[in-house]
Scaffold this motif. Structure first.
Motif, PDB file in Angstrom:
ATOM      1  N   LEU A   1      33.600  43.207  32.959  1.00 51.81           N
ATOM      2  CA  LEU A   1      35.009  43.487  32.313  1.00 51.81           C
ATOM      3  C   LEU A   1      35.961  42.871  33.027  1.00 51.81           C
ATOM      4  O   LEU A   1      36.871  42.237  31.916  1.00 51.81           O
ATOM      5  N   PHE A   2      36.380  42.886  34.148  1.00 49.70           N
ATOM      6  CA  PHE A   2      37.275  42.109  35.115  1.00 49.70           C
ATOM      7  C   PHE A   2      37.284  40.810  34.619  1.00 49.70           C
ATOM      8  O   PHE A   2      38.553  40.536  34.494  1.00 49.70           O
ATOM      9  N   LYS A   3      36.384  40.056  34.756  1.00 45.65           N
ATOM     10  CA  LYS A   3      36.320  38.620  34.461  1.00 45.65           C
ATOM     11  C   LYS A   3      36.782  38.230  33.124  1.00 45.65           C
ATOM     12  O   LYS A   3      37.650  37.524  32.925  1.00 45.65           O
ATOM     13  N   GLU A   4      36.296  38.980  32.352  1.00 48.25           N
ATOM     14  CA  GLU A   4      36.507  38.716  30.903  1.00 48.25           C
ATOM     15  C   GLU A   4      37.811  38.847  30.395  1.00 48.25           C
ATOM     16  O   GLU A   4      38.351  38.459  29.665  1.00 48.25           O
ATOM     17  N   GLN A   5      38.624  39.872  30.921  1.00 44.71           N
ATOM     18  CA  GLN A   5      39.904  40.191  30.634  1.00 44.71           C
ATOM     19  C   GLN A   5      41.064  39.694  31.363  1.00 44.71           C
ATOM     20  O   GLN A   5      42.112  39.635  31.250  1.00 44.71           O
TER      21      GLN A   5
ATOM     22  N   PRO B   1      46.113  39.116  44.207  1.00 50.71           N
ATOM     23  CA  PRO B   1      45.834  37.820  44.562  1.00 50.71           C
ATOM     24  C   PRO B   1      44.527  37.142  44.693  1.00 50.71           C
ATOM     25  O   PRO B   1      44.444  36.035  44.610  1.00 50.71           O
ATOM     26  N   GLY B   2      43.464  38.091  44.731  1.00 47.38           N
ATOM     27  CA  GLY B   2      42.229  37.737  44.886  1.00 47.38           C
ATOM     28  C   GLY B   2      41.406  37.508  43.526  1.00 47.38           C
ATOM     29  O   GLY B   2      41.941  37.415  42.266  1.00 47.38           O
ATOM     30  N   THR B   3      40.271  37.396  43.564  1.00 46.07           N
ATOM     31  CA  THR B   3      39.276  37.094  42.390  1.00 46.07           C
ATOM     32  C   THR B   3      39.050  38.614  41.526  1.00 46.07           C
ATOM     33  O   THR B   3      39.163  39.431  42.225  1.00 46.07           O
ATOM     34  N   PRO B   4      38.760  38.667  40.480  1.00 44.40           N
ATOM     35  CA  PRO B   4      38.587  39.644  39.756  1.00 44.40           C
ATOM     36  C   PRO B   4      37.212  40.493  40.326  1.00 44.40           C
ATOM     37  O   PRO B   4      37.467  41.631  40.375  1.00 44.40           O
ATOM     38  N   GLU B   5      36.406  39.959  40.974  1.00 45.18           N
ATOM     39  CA  GLU B   5      35.276  40.476  41.530  1.00 45.18           C
ATOM     40  C   GLU B   5      35.982  41.211  42.753  1.00 45.18           C
ATOM     41  O   GLU B   5      35.349  42.323  43.053  1.00 45.18           O
ATOM     42  N   GLU B   6      36.865  40.624  43.461  1.00 37.66           N
ATOM     43  CA  GLU B   6      37.567  41.342  44.584  1.00 37.66           C
ATOM     44  C   GLU B   6      38.320  42.742  44.241  1.00 37.66           C
ATOM     45  O   GLU B   6      38.469  43.721  44.838  1.00 37.66           O
ATOM     46  N   LEU B   7      38.875  42.500  42.972  1.00 35.59           N
ATOM     47  CA  LEU B   7      39.661  43.438  42.413  1.00 35.59           C
ATOM     48  C   LEU B   7      38.768  44.611  42.149  1.00 35.59           C
ATOM     49  O   LEU B   7      39.079  45.846  42.417  1.00 35.59           O
ATOM     50  N   VAL B   8      37.555  44.286  41.740  1.00 35.13           N
ATOM     51  CA  VAL B   8      36.635  45.707  41.559  1.00 35.13           C
ATOM     52  C   VAL B   8      36.268  46.313  42.600  1.00 35.13           C
ATOM     53  O   VAL B   8      36.169  47.531  42.543  1.00 35.13           O
ATOM     54  N   ALA B   9      36.060  45.427  43.615  1.00 32.48           N
ATOM     55  CA  ALA B   9      35.824  46.292  45.007  1.00 32.48           C
ATOM     56  C   ALA B   9      37.014  47.010  45.303  1.00 32.48           C
ATOM     57  O   ALA B   9      36.682  48.153  45.784  1.00 32.48           O
ATOM     58  N   VAL B  10      37.924  46.690  45.161  1.00 33.35           N
ATOM     59  CA  VAL B  10      39.159  47.611  45.621  1.00 33.35           C
ATOM     60  C   VAL B  10      39.355  48.943  44.601  1.00 33.35           C
ATOM     61  O   VAL B  10      39.388  50.003  45.244  1.00 33.35           O
TER      62      VAL B  10
ATOM     63  N   THR C   1      44.423  34.679  34.194  1.00 31.52           N
ATOM     64  CA  THR C   1      44.976  33.683  35.093  1.00 31.52           C
ATOM     65  C   THR C   1      43.657  32.947  35.977  1.00 31.52           C
ATOM     66  O   THR C   1      42.696  33.757  36.191  1.00 31.52           O
ATOM     67  N   GLU C   2      43.767  31.597  36.249  1.00 32.47           N
ATOM     68  CA  GLU C   2      43.001  31.192  37.046  1.00 32.47           C
ATOM     69  C   GLU C   2      43.336  31.211  38.442  1.00 32.47           C
ATOM     70  O   GLU C   2      42.720  30.937  39.413  1.00 32.47           O
ATOM     71  N   ASP C   3      44.624  31.652  38.854  1.00 36.68           N
ATOM     72  CA  ASP C   3      45.117  31.534  39.955  1.00 36.68           C
ATOM     73  C   ASP C   3      45.085  33.171  40.538  1.00 36.68           C
ATOM     74  O   ASP C   3      46.220  33.915  40.107  1.00 36.68           O
ATOM     75  N   GLY C   4      44.198  33.903  40.983  1.00 33.46           N
ATOM     76  CA  GLY C   4      43.963  35.156  41.082  1.00 33.46           C
ATOM     77  C   GLY C   4      43.594  36.084  40.034  1.00 33.46           C
ATOM     78  O   GLY C   4      43.015  35.595  39.104  1.00 33.46           O
ATOM     79  N   THR C   5      44.299  37.247  40.070  1.00 30.64           N
ATOM     80  CA  THR C   5      43.695  38.200  38.687  1.00 30.64           C
ATOM     81  C   THR C   5      45.205  38.907  38.296  1.00 30.64           C
ATOM     82  O   THR C   5      45.913  39.224  38.883  1.00 30.64           O
ATOM     83  N   SER C   6      45.259  38.407  36.774  1.00 30.55           N
ATOM     84  CA  SER C   6      46.168  39.398  36.141  1.00 30.55           C
ATOM     85  C   SER C   6      45.675  39.863  34.783  1.00 30.55           C
ATOM     86  O   SER C   6      45.017  38.936  34.162  1.00 30.55           O
ATOM     87  N   ILE C   7      45.443  41.003  34.569  1.00 29.90           N
ATOM     88  CA  ILE C   7      44.868  41.906  33.709  1.00 29.90           C
ATOM     89  C   ILE C   7      45.520  42.673  32.772  1.00 29.90           C
ATOM     90  O   ILE C   7      46.042  43.791  33.319  1.00 29.90           O
ATOM     91  N   PRO C   8      46.003  42.610  31.720  1.00 33.65           N
ATOM     92  CA  PRO C   8      46.798  43.318  30.883  1.00 33.65           C
ATOM     93  C   PRO C   8      45.962  44.564  30.402  1.00 33.65           C
ATOM     94  O   PRO C   8      44.986  44.431  29.962  1.00 33.65           O
ATOM     95  N   ALA C   9      46.817  45.812  30.106  1.00 34.58           N
ATOM     96  CA  ALA C   9      46.025  47.005  29.729  1.00 34.58           C
ATOM     97  C   ALA C   9      46.984  47.486  28.619  1.00 34.58           C
ATOM     98  O   ALA C   9      48.439  47.568  29.142  1.00 34.58           O
TER      99      ALA C   9
END
Length: 272
Positions: free
Chosen positions: A248-252, A208-217, A255-263
């Motif tokens: 990396l997280f921001k580039e991939q 639900p948060g930003t890519p930067e926040e997901l990096v922190a997780v 969505t603009e609403d939170g973070t969704s990154i496919p792998a």
């Protein structure tokens, strides 16, 4: 090998993988829905974590045993199963390289999604999965792919570049994402090559948060990334690692609403 000296156990007990697993629930359920699970199917979820795939498997009616090397994840899985009222799901501690506590030919389906790939001794892992699967049963693996441009392969690649060299004899877990290696390991376990198939599939991490926040997780709770940050800090490169992962997280992010990154991953099916 005692539990206190098992580096794989130490790695997955280092952080709190449940925090990463929260981002994986939606895709875990989608993947399980592709597996043709029916009522009463005897299912082993190997490297189960706290139940990202085991819980939806049980909800579809399978009799599920989750096995994981991490004691905290086993405890979290059993707590989740109890909270969901799933009497057909239990978790226990175990090592994918030696499932000696499990009987031969006891499961209709063995599922391991980004689990058994991280265990050492891959030929032993393949042998054990084949051993515990019934004739006519299936093994389904989800494995990250080496040098793939998408998220997880890149996290592992970046983390490795900041970390000390692995010990002698180390076999990269992402070799499970190479079809030739998969075939070699399962044929060594007695499976005919024509009964082993692979295809590329996609798994998304949703937060639900930003890519930067997901990096922190990942920095705070994912063992491989935690180790990389510890090594980078010792070399005065912590900020470089942080910046590289955030880019990396921001580039991939899709969505603009939170973070969704496919792998992208390799989905392996072994028909016994």
């Amino acid at each position: 090998m005692t539990t206190t000296t098992n580096p794989n156990k130490a790695l997955w007990e280092k952080g709190d993988f449940t925090r990463i697993a929260q981002t994986m629930r939606e895709s875990g359920e989608e993947l399980v829905n592709k597996l043709g699970i029916t009522d009463g199917l005897k299912l082993l979820d190997l490297g189960s974590g706290d139940g990202t795939t085991a819980v939806p498997e049980a909800k579809l009616g399978a009799e599920v045993l989750g096995v994981d090397i991490s004691s905290p994840l086993v405890a979290a899985g059993n707590a989740w199963a109890e909270a969901e009222g799933l009497a057909n799901l239990k978790f226990q501690e175990g090592d994918a390289t030696d499932l000696g506590e499990l009987d031969d030919e006891s499961f209709d389906l063995v599922v391991t999604i980004f689990g058994a790939m991280f265990a050492p001794k891959p030929f032993d892992v393949a042998q054990e999965m084949v051993r515990v699967t019934k004739p006519g049963g299936r093994i389904v693996m989800g494995n990250w792919i080496p040098n793939d441009p998408t998220l997880v392969a890149q996290i592992l690649k970046i983390s490795a570049s900041y970390s000390p060299p692995p010990p002698d004899g180390f076999i990269s877990p992402v070799k499970w994402g190479v079809e030739d290696d998969v075939i070699e390991r399962f044929t060594a376990a007695g499976v005919p090559k024509e009964q082993i198939s692979s295809e590329r599939d996609t798994y998304s991490f949703n937060y639900p948060g930003t890519p930067e926040e997901l990096v922190a997780v990942f920095r705070d709770y994912y063992g491989p990334t935690m180790n990389a940050f510890e090594a980078a800090k010792g070399n005065g490169r912590e900020a470089d690692l942080q910046a590289e992962l955030e880019a990396l997280f921001k580039e991939q992010n899709t969505t603009e609403d939170g973070t969704s990154i496919p792998a992208t991953f390799l989905r392996v099916t072994v028909q016994l």
